[in-house]
Design a protein around this motif. Sequence first.
Motif, PDB file in Angstrom:
ATOM      1  N   GLY A   1      32.887  34.232  41.293  1.00 21.76           N
ATOM      2  CA  GLY A   1      32.697  34.426  40.250  1.00 21.76           C
ATOM      3  C   GLY A   1      31.991  32.787  39.180  1.00 21.76           C
TER       4      GLY A   1
ATOM      5  N   TYR B   1      38.456  37.382  38.343  1.00 26.34           N
ATOM      6  CA  TYR B   1      36.960  36.736  38.609  1.00 26.34           C
ATOM      7  C   TYR B   1      36.885  35.556  37.673  1.00 26.34           C
ATOM      8  CZ  TYR B   1      32.100  37.527  38.509  1.00 26.34           C
ATOM      9  OH  TYR B   1      30.430  37.225  38.890  1.00 26.34           O
TER      10      TYR B   1
ATOM     11  N   ASP C   1      34.516  41.654  38.109  1.00 25.71           N
ATOM     12  CA  ASP C   1      34.674  40.940  36.595  1.00 25.71           C
ATOM     13  C   ASP C   1      35.283  42.754  35.869  1.00 25.71           C
ATOM     14  OD1 ASP C   1      34.421  39.758  34.388  1.00 25.71           O
ATOM     15  OD2 ASP C   1      32.277  39.920  34.478  1.00 25.71           O
TER      16      ASP C   1
END
Length: 175
Positions: free
Chosen positions: A174, A105, A95
Amino acid sequence: MFDTMTMTKTIGALCGALLIFMLGKWGAEVLYSTGGGGHGDHAQQAYVIEVEGADDHGAEEVEEGPSLEELLAEADVEKGAKSFSKCKACHKLEDGANGTGPHLYGVVNRAVGSVAGFGYSGKLVAVADTWSPENLDGFLTNPKKFAPGTKMSFSGFKKATDRANMIAYLQTIGN
């Protein structure tokens, strides 16, 4: 004026240099071989990254087959992870860790062009609102065709199963 020892040394030096040159050429062919056999044999590359201005004489037609939903239901996440090796030169999975391309992500169902701090070309926002599995499939088929003018130079995944595997893998990151 004419010394045979000097002439022998000169000829020996030329033969030695020629031998080193030929061995270097052979070594380079062995190290950088794409696996082609003889004349007329052409090795199939694992993937191709197209460059702007290159002609499309090697482009393959996209195969027809099961729907995207069917392919996603049978997708192999492990194969998608292996296929990601073609993407990791430009994209990161962490991320906020942008590379040449934006991080991936949580990319599935994320708004297009929404990664903070990444300079998009602006062409992507015009073709899609979110990275739905359908939009990802279209983009991964042929990025330049899906979003003309995009900076992404990857030629795409021609096999629908490869795209489904990649989308299934990205859904695990994610989401």
